[in-house]
Design a protein around this motif. Structure first.
Motif, PDB file in Angstrom:
ATOM      1  N   UNK A 239      35.651  38.311  46.493  1.00  0.00           N
ATOM      2  CA  UNK A 239      36.589  37.486  45.747  1.00  0.00           C
ATOM      3  C   UNK A 239      36.376  36.019  46.097  1.00  0.00           C
ATOM      4  N   UNK A 240      36.557  35.147  45.108  1.00  0.00           N
ATOM      5  CA  UNK A 240      36.612  33.704  45.344  1.00  0.00           C
ATOM      6  C   UNK A 240      38.071  33.300  45.314  1.00  0.00           C
ATOM      7  N   UNK A 241      38.552  32.753  46.440  1.00  0.00           N
ATOM      8  CA  UNK A 241      39.966  32.452  46.600  1.00  0.00           C
ATOM      9  C   UNK A 241      40.167  30.938  46.641  1.00  0.00           C
ATOM     10  N   UNK A 242      41.094  30.449  45.821  1.00  0.00           N
ATOM     11  CA  UNK A 242      41.441  29.039  45.864  1.00  0.00           C
ATOM     12  C   UNK A 242      40.956  28.221  44.692  1.00  0.00           C
ATOM     13  N   UNK A 243      40.486  28.873  43.612  1.00  0.00           N
ATOM     14  CA  UNK A 243      39.939  28.146  42.468  1.00  0.00           C
ATOM     15  C   UNK A 243      40.901  28.066  41.291  1.00  0.00           C
ATOM     16  N   UNK A 244      42.149  28.449  41.484  1.00  0.00           N
ATOM     17  CA  UNK A 244      43.121  28.437  40.398  1.00  0.00           C
ATOM     18  C   UNK A 244      43.252  27.045  39.790  1.00  0.00           C
ATOM     19  N   UNK A 245      43.274  26.986  38.460  1.00  0.00           N
ATOM     20  CA  UNK A 245      43.401  25.757  37.660  1.00  0.00           C
ATOM     21  C   UNK A 245      42.137  24.906  37.676  1.00  0.00           C
ATOM     22  N   UNK A 246      41.036  25.410  38.223  1.00  0.00           N
ATOM     23  CA  UNK A 246      39.775  24.666  38.207  1.00  0.00           C
ATOM     24  C   UNK A 246      39.081  24.840  36.860  1.00  0.00           C
ATOM     25  N   UNK A 247      38.583  23.749  36.307  1.00  0.00           N
ATOM     26  CA  UNK A 247      37.847  23.800  35.053  1.00  0.00           C
ATOM     27  C   UNK A 247      36.411  24.241  35.300  1.00  0.00           C
ATOM     28  N   UNK A 248      35.850  25.030  34.373  1.00  0.00           N
ATOM     29  CA  UNK A 248      34.496  25.531  34.557  1.00  0.00           C
ATOM     30  C   UNK A 248      33.751  25.586  33.230  1.00  0.00           C
ATOM     31  N   UNK A 299      19.939  26.786  19.777  1.00  0.00           N
ATOM     32  CA  UNK A 299      21.184  27.474  19.456  1.00  0.00           C
ATOM     33  C   UNK A 299      21.870  27.984  20.717  1.00  0.00           C
ATOM     34  N   UNK A 300      21.062  28.528  21.633  1.00  0.00           N
ATOM     35  CA  UNK A 300      21.647  29.045  22.864  1.00  0.00           C
ATOM     36  C   UNK A 300      22.224  27.937  23.725  1.00  0.00           C
ATOM     37  N   UNK A 301      21.561  26.763  23.727  1.00  0.00           N
ATOM     38  CA  UNK A 301      22.071  25.651  24.507  1.00  0.00           C
ATOM     39  C   UNK A 301      23.429  25.215  23.956  1.00  0.00           C
ATOM     40  N   UNK A 302      23.526  25.171  22.617  1.00  0.00           N
ATOM     41  CA  UNK A 302      24.792  24.780  22.011  1.00  0.00           C
ATOM     42  C   UNK A 302      25.879  25.800  22.327  1.00  0.00           C
ATOM     43  N   UNK A 303      25.502  27.086  22.317  1.00  0.00           N
ATOM     44  CA  UNK A 303      26.475  28.129  22.606  1.00  0.00           C
ATOM     45  C   UNK A 303      26.956  28.035  24.038  1.00  0.00           C
ATOM     46  N   UNK A 304      26.025  27.775  24.973  1.00  0.00           N
ATOM     47  CA  UNK A 304      26.401  27.633  26.374  1.00  0.00           C
ATOM     48  C   UNK A 304      27.371  26.481  26.576  1.00  0.00           C
ATOM     49  N   UNK A 305      27.113  25.376  25.888  1.00  0.00           N
ATOM     50  CA  UNK A 305      27.939  24.197  26.072  1.00  0.00           C
ATOM     51  C   UNK A 305      29.356  24.412  25.557  1.00  0.00           C
ATOM     52  N   UNK A 306      29.552  25.388  24.655  1.00  0.00           N
ATOM     53  CA  UNK A 306      30.867  25.634  24.083  1.00  0.00           C
ATOM     54  C   UNK A 306      31.700  26.568  24.951  1.00  0.00           C
ATOM     55  N   UNK A 307      31.085  27.237  25.930  1.00  0.00           N
ATOM     56  CA  UNK A 307      31.814  28.193  26.768  1.00  0.00           C
ATOM     57  C   UNK A 307      32.384  27.458  27.966  1.00  0.00           C
ATOM     58  N   UNK A 308      33.668  27.194  27.930  1.00  0.00           N
ATOM     59  CA  UNK A 308      34.338  26.532  29.042  1.00  0.00           C
ATOM     60  C   UNK A 308      35.746  27.082  29.143  1.00  0.00           C
ATOM     61  N   UNK A 309      36.359  26.836  30.299  1.00  0.00           N
ATOM     62  CA  UNK A 309      37.699  27.372  30.492  1.00  0.00           C
ATOM     63  C   UNK A 309      38.321  26.853  31.767  1.00  0.00           C
ATOM     64  N   UNK A 310      39.430  27.484  32.137  1.00  0.00           N
ATOM     65  CA  UNK A 310      40.165  27.121  33.348  1.00  0.00           C
ATOM     66  C   UNK A 310      40.570  28.398  34.062  1.00  0.00           C
ATOM     67  N   UNK A 311      40.356  28.419  35.370  1.00  0.00           N
ATOM     68  CA  UNK A 311      40.720  29.595  36.154  1.00  0.00           C
ATOM     69  C   UNK A 311      42.236  29.782  36.129  1.00  0.00           C
ATOM     70  N   UNK A 312      42.654  30.992  35.765  1.00  0.00           N
ATOM     71  CA  UNK A 312      44.086  31.266  35.657  1.00  0.00           C
ATOM     72  C   UNK A 312      44.669  31.843  36.943  1.00  0.00           C
ATOM     73  N   UNK A 313      43.851  32.495  37.737  1.00  0.00           N
ATOM     74  CA  UNK A 313      44.342  33.115  38.958  1.00  0.00           C
ATOM     75  C   UNK A 313      43.690  32.523  40.193  1.00  0.00           C
ATOM     76  N   UNK A 314      44.263  32.856  41.358  1.00  0.00           N
ATOM     77  CA  UNK A 314      43.760  32.327  42.614  1.00  0.00           C
ATOM     78  C   UNK A 314      42.778  33.272  43.288  1.00  0.00           C
ATOM     79  N   UNK A 315      42.691  34.516  42.822  1.00  0.00           N
ATOM     80  CA  UNK A 315      41.768  35.507  43.371  1.00  0.00           C
ATOM     81  C   UNK A 315      40.797  35.912  42.270  1.00  0.00           C
ATOM     82  N   UNK A 316      39.620  35.318  42.273  1.00  0.00           N
ATOM     83  CA  UNK A 316      38.638  35.616  41.236  1.00  0.00           C
ATOM     84  C   UNK A 316      37.731  36.744  41.692  1.00  0.00           C
ATOM     85  N   UNK A 317      37.807  37.880  41.004  1.00  0.00           N
ATOM     86  CA  UNK A 317      36.971  39.028  41.339  1.00  0.00           C
ATOM     87  C   UNK A 317      35.549  38.762  40.867  1.00  0.00           C
TER      88      UNK A 317
END
Length: 402
Positions: A239-248, A299-317
């Protein structure tokens, strides 16, 4: 390919009680009580017969280990020849031990004292026979994968594009009762770009400090990462602990000369294809091959650039196969392994990005692909180093299990 366990890099260390270096060594303060076990005097050196080692694809010039031993001994470090390489072993009185190789600068081992009184290897390193059957290929551990680029300084100068691959030993300091510091350097052929890599072994941590000095009259752009393969029982128990609310950003794996690459990494899948870093790190390591489709790459580069988000939990499996770059992660977070009942606190200085890659849990537990790859990085955004300036970045691996 035959694979040798990473324990071949562990060894016995002679405990020398000498005066420490006067050079200050930065330290991470532990938030856990420290009760280190006594060093085991019966911890013996196990010799393994290996072919002459080849550090990925880097050519190696023979190193005189006897000369290094006579010049730099006396601080808790020892030097041993291994083929055309030199093994540098560091050991502290509390049992903490680390091993690195010259001239590659690869840190192959970090053994840390645990709560149960023994030592545990916290890095994952593999040694396998090369395809031609001549050398041994060493991958994993902690390595540097950087590239410097700069514009031309005059009409006859077309610019610079250089990566440090060969490291020289500059100094060794400290003492085995507190901390040991090994300083490596690497410079380009013109001598106007210098990398300094300072490896510091403390009682509860090991750090890799990078200092880049730009002696050119124009700015330098730095990209790359300090990459650490952390040993785990399996990603399923990690688990990665402590990444909650981090943008990725979800990005392709960052393949360097020392990457351990599972065979099921599809090279034509947009989720794993090297297109995301092809322009940035062209020609680096086994992940730099062309997929044969320029349109597909775009096309794949553009697709990769569109995949982003924010960690919702503090324990990332970390059980799933993943590769992510965080742009707003905290300076410290924890990798916890429930299988081995240990954890590693990963810290950074200077770097703004955090890279995490998991090979997934489809592989054999405690096997070749039982690792979590973390890196303090400048991959999405390059670091600019002005003329006559220097830049500093650090990765800390802290052991809270004492």
């Amino acid at each position: 390919m035959a694979v040798a366990p990473n324990s071949i890099f562990s060894s016995n260390f002679i405990h020398l009680h000498l005066q420490p270096s006067t050079k200050p060594i930065s330290k991470i303060n532990s938030c856990f009580p420290v009760n280190p076990p006594k060093p085991n005097a019966n911890f013996n050196l196990h010799t393994t017969n290996l072919l002459s080692p080849r550090i990925a694809s880097i050519p190696i010039t023979p190193i005189n280990a006897d000369h290094l031993e006579s010049e730099f001994s006396g601080h808790g470090a020892s030097f041993t020849s291994l083929g055309e390489s030199c093994v540098v072993r560091m050991g502290l009185d509390n049992g903490s031990a680390a091993t690195l190789l010259l001239p590659s600068g690869l840190i192959t081992s970090y053994k840390a004292p645990m709560w149960h009184g023994g030592l545990l290897e916290l890095l994952h390193t593999t040694v396998s026979e090369a395809e031609e059957g001549v050398d041994a290929v060493i991958r994993g551990g902690v390595s540097l994968a950087f590239r410097c680029e700069g514009d031309g300084d005059g009409e006859d100068d077309g610019g610079v594009s250089w990566s440090p691959t060969v490291w020289n030993l500059r100094s060794v300091g400290g003492s085995p009762d507190e901390s040991i510091q090994v300083e490596l350097t690497s410079s380009n052929s013109e001598g106007n770009i210098e990398f300094k890599h300072v490896v510091t072994l403390q009682q509860d941590a090991i750090s890799s400090e990078i200092v880049i000095t730009n002696l050119r009259p124009s700015s330098l752009r730095l990209s790359g990462s300090v990459i650490a393969h952390l040993a785990v029982s399996t990603p399923e128990a990690s688990y990665a602990i402590g990444l909650e609310s981090s943008n990725y950003f979800v990005k392709p794996p960052f393949f360097s000369n020392f990457s351990i690459i599972p065979p099921d990494y599809p090279k034509n899948d947009s989720g794993w294809i090297q297109s995301g870093f092809k322009q940035l790190l062209s020609g680096w390591g086994p992940g730099s091959q062309n997929d044969g489709s320029k349109d597909g790459t775009a096309k794949n580069r553009q697709k990769d650039e569109d995949i982003e988000g924010e960690e919702e939990g503090n324990y990332k499996h970390l059980t799933e196969k993943m590769s992510m770059i965080y742009t707003s992660a905290p300076r410290t977070f924890t990798i916890m392994d429930r299988g081995k009942r240990n954890s590693v606190i990963v810290g950074r200085e200077g770097f703004y990005e955090l890279y995490i890659c998991s090979p997934g849990s489809s592989h054999k537990p405690y096997g070749k692909y039982s690792y979590i790859c973390v890196g303090q990085a400048a991959l999405l955004k390059q670091v600019t180093i002005g003329p006559g300036s220097e830049w500093r970045g650090v990765q800390h691996l802290h052991n809270p299990n004492l």
